[in-house]
Enzyme design. Sequence first.
Site, mmCIF file in Angstrom:
data_model
loop_
_atom_site.group_PDB
_atom_site.id
_atom_site.type_symbol
_atom_site.label_atom_id
_atom_site.label_comp_id
_atom_site.label_asym_id
_atom_site.label_seq_id
_atom_site.Cartn_x
_atom_site.Cartn_y
_atom_site.Cartn_z
ATOM 1 N N LYS A 54 0.840 -1.209 0.000
ATOM 2 C CA LYS A 54 0.000 0.000 0.000
ATOM 3 C C LYS A 54 0.871 1.253 0.000
ATOM 4 C CE LYS A 54 -3.656 -2.578 2.258
ATOM 5 N NZ LYS A 54 -4.304 -2.995 3.510
ATOM 6 N N GLN A 98 -4.059 -1.582 9.842
ATOM 7 C CA GLN A 98 -3.987 -2.898 9.200
ATOM 8 C C GLN A 98 -4.564 -3.967 10.131
ATOM 9 O OE1 GLN A 98 -2.900 -3.519 5.980
ATOM 10 N NE2 GLN A 98 -3.588 -5.611 6.325
ATOM 11 N N ASP A 121 -10.342 3.140 4.453
ATOM 12 C CA ASP A 121 -10.768 1.746 4.328
ATOM 13 C C ASP A 121 -12.299 1.644 4.299
ATOM 14 O OD1 ASP A 121 -8.819 -0.121 3.928
ATOM 15 O OD2 ASP A 121 -8.403 -0.474 6.054
#
Length: 286
Positions: A54, A98, A121
């Site tokens: 990412k 994460q 997200d």
Amino acid sequence: MNARLIDGKAIAQQVREEIRVEVEAWVAGGGAQPGLATVLVGDDPASAVYVGGKQKASAEVGIEGFRYDLAATATEQEVVDLLQELNHDDRVSGILLQLPTPAHISGSRLTTLIDAGKDVDGLTPVSAGLLAKGLPGLRPCTPAGVMELLRRHDVVLEGAEAVVVGRSDLVGKPVAQLLLAENATVTICHSRTRDLPAVCRRADVLVAAVGRPEMVKGDWIKPGATVIDVGINRTDAGLVGDVELRSAAEVAGLITPVPGGVGPMTIAMLLGNTLEAARAAAASRA
Ligand code: NAP
């Protein structure tokens, strides 16, 4: 094989290039460089690889990376403090915690602490609520990637029968809501659904997000249907989806392979969300 394969890798690359151009134009026009902060707790090798991917993808499109790798011994309070600091840091447009986090840290609780404007997200309750209400907001990346694949293949959604297998907060539910927002007639299936093959056979658009290797067979598919396979399952035979590609591709009109279908879209959509968050933050400060 009858079906056309959807090349998610190529489309993701195209999306990333478009975002790179948009970031360049945004910054050239005086916009602040978008920034993505990743928070990784612990030393799970797979998570470290995802975070690295990412960050690398962000750098490639001109998004500034802020990487926070905390030891497995970090306390929940330390992560809370960091998230709060990032919520207030104007250089940071998007924050990504994460998952999964180590057992002593509640990833789902900590996710709720991320400012909705930086929730790239799309997993906070505020983002989920905005999606449920059909209001603008940051959408979860994998479901957004599914919609982008459908859009770029001009798949007709209005009035179409869409069946989503899986009802997770991460994939199934948001995909169903996004399809509904496009005026599809949506059925959501799960582990208690009766006669799943018969329900799937109704679908003009079938999305499988189950996590069971090759569960959906060719004879579950309506001839000519579009089949989107979100599943990623590691088996002795390699990486496979939730759909049995060989038999499904005989019947479907359009289908995503695994790997190389939905998977590559997730990071591309994350970058898009980060740019969108940067723009929204600038607009709210103006
Ligand atoms: P999840 O949270 O485990 O949810 C799985 C869903 O499938 C649940 O709603 C479950 O029903 C349903 N299900 C399980 N067994 C079933 C059965 N036999 N028949 C019908 N439904 C069944 O999984 P997830 O996070 O949504 O992920 C799904 C898959 O997508 C996984 O393979 C994951 O690795 C993959 N994935 C890929 C990406 C990507 O491409 N970037 C991103 C996220 C996830 P109940 O609710 O009734 O238990």
